[in-house]
Scaffold this active site. Structure first.
Site: not given
Ligand code: NVA
Ligand code: CP
Length: 292
Positions: A100, A127, A130, A211, A250, A278
């Site tokens: 990540r 992502h 997800q 989101d 999500c 997940r």
């Molecule tokens: N769009 C959000 C998703 C978090 C799971 C981010 O990138 O922060």
């Molecule tokens: N939805 C998701 O990816 O959550 P986290 O950022 O907590 O991993």
């Protein structure tokens, strides 16, 4: 050649549908697979995470493997060691690498040099893990994916991109409503429509998805809140969808911002199943990628 999972497009439709079947089996029988016995999976987190971190760590453990959590600043990457060298060294020791981070390019670079599967656990562009859990949730709720319409309302971000790509791969109809300034940055595949009108997207939808308005790394929070305020997932928007439509998110959520508290915690919310899924979807993904 290792198989990677960076955008979701690496899978064929058949593989994706079989993966979802397998995820449902693993959900029924949590400890029914030892696919990672004697194997280790490196999990590199350069951004915060609750669901992704816990689901991967628990998932690898339940498959009989060993998860190595590697946080930002703990590796020589932070002191300038190259992605190429990191990939080559990790490939000699572990059986898969999850990452990540912010930009998507370093993840593609990691995959280029890695001899073991690389899994994208979120970048600013994608992502895909997800989206696997989201499809599993829809399948559970509606019995089959065929004929379903999923509407995404909000920021045209990583989550929207993955729903477009993985949703289209699964053969569902995906409608994405965003402000023009925050439209998705990828071309819509066949079966995906883009609009600026949330009600048009919601019309006839089996699921409404949103989101956060301010993603990790976004700096223009005030501007985004202003642009996105007509895109809140609220009770009125849910009314514009099918009577049996569910609400998806999500997570993490900001109740009162992109989703109302009533929808998030209401009886049409499927977000807690989505979060749990997940775990099951990623276990099926690990089984598929880490073979032999
Ligand atoms: N769009 C959000 C998703 C978090 C799971 C981010 O990138 O922060
Ligand atoms: N939805 C998701 O990816 O959550 P986290 O950022 O907590 O991993």
């Amino acid at each position: 050649m290792a198989r990677h999972f960076l955008t979701g497009e690496e899978l064929t439709r058949d593989e994706l549908l079989r993966l979802l079947e397998r995820a449902a089996e693993l959900k029924r029988d949590r400890l029914g697979s030892r696919a990672l016995a004697g194997k280790s999976v490196a999990l590199i987190f350069e951004r915060p995470s609750t669901r992704t971190r816990v689901s991967f760590e628990v998932g690898v453990h339940e498959l009989g493997g060993h998860p190595l959590l590697l946080r930002e600043g703990e590796m020589q990457l932070a002191r300038g060691e190259s992605v190429r060298d990191t990939a080559q060294v990790l490939s000699r020791m572990v059986h898969a690498i999850g990452i990540r981070t912010g930009a998507h390019e370093p993840v593609a670079e990691l995959a280029r040099w890695s001899a073991v599967p690389v899994i994208n656990m979120l970048t600013v562009d994608h992502h895909p893990c997800q989206a696997l859990a989201d499809l599993l949730t829809l399948k559970e709720r509606f019995g089959a994916l065929e004929g379903l319409k999923l509407a995404y309302v909000g920021d045209g971000n990583n989550v929207a991109h993955s729903l477009m790509l993985v949703g289209a791969l699964a053969g569902i109809e995906v409608a994405v409503a965003t402000p023009a300034e925050l439209r998705p940055r990828i071309a819509p595949p066949e079966g995906v429509t883009l609009t600026t009108d949330p009600r048009e997207a919601a019309d006839g939808a089996h699921a409404l998805y949103t989101d956060v308005w301010v993603s990790m790394g976004d700096t223009d929070a005030e501007r985004r809140r202003e642009l996105l305020s007509p895109y809140r997932l609220d009770e009125a928007l849910l009314e514009a969808a099918r009577p049996d439509a569910v609400a998806l998110h999500c997570l993490p959520a900001h109740p009162g911002e992109e989703i109302t508290e009533g929808v998030l915690y209401g009886e049409r919310s499927a977000v807690w199943d989505q979060a749990e899924n997940r775990l099951h979807a990623q276990k099926a993904l690990l089984e598929l990628l880490v073979r032999g």
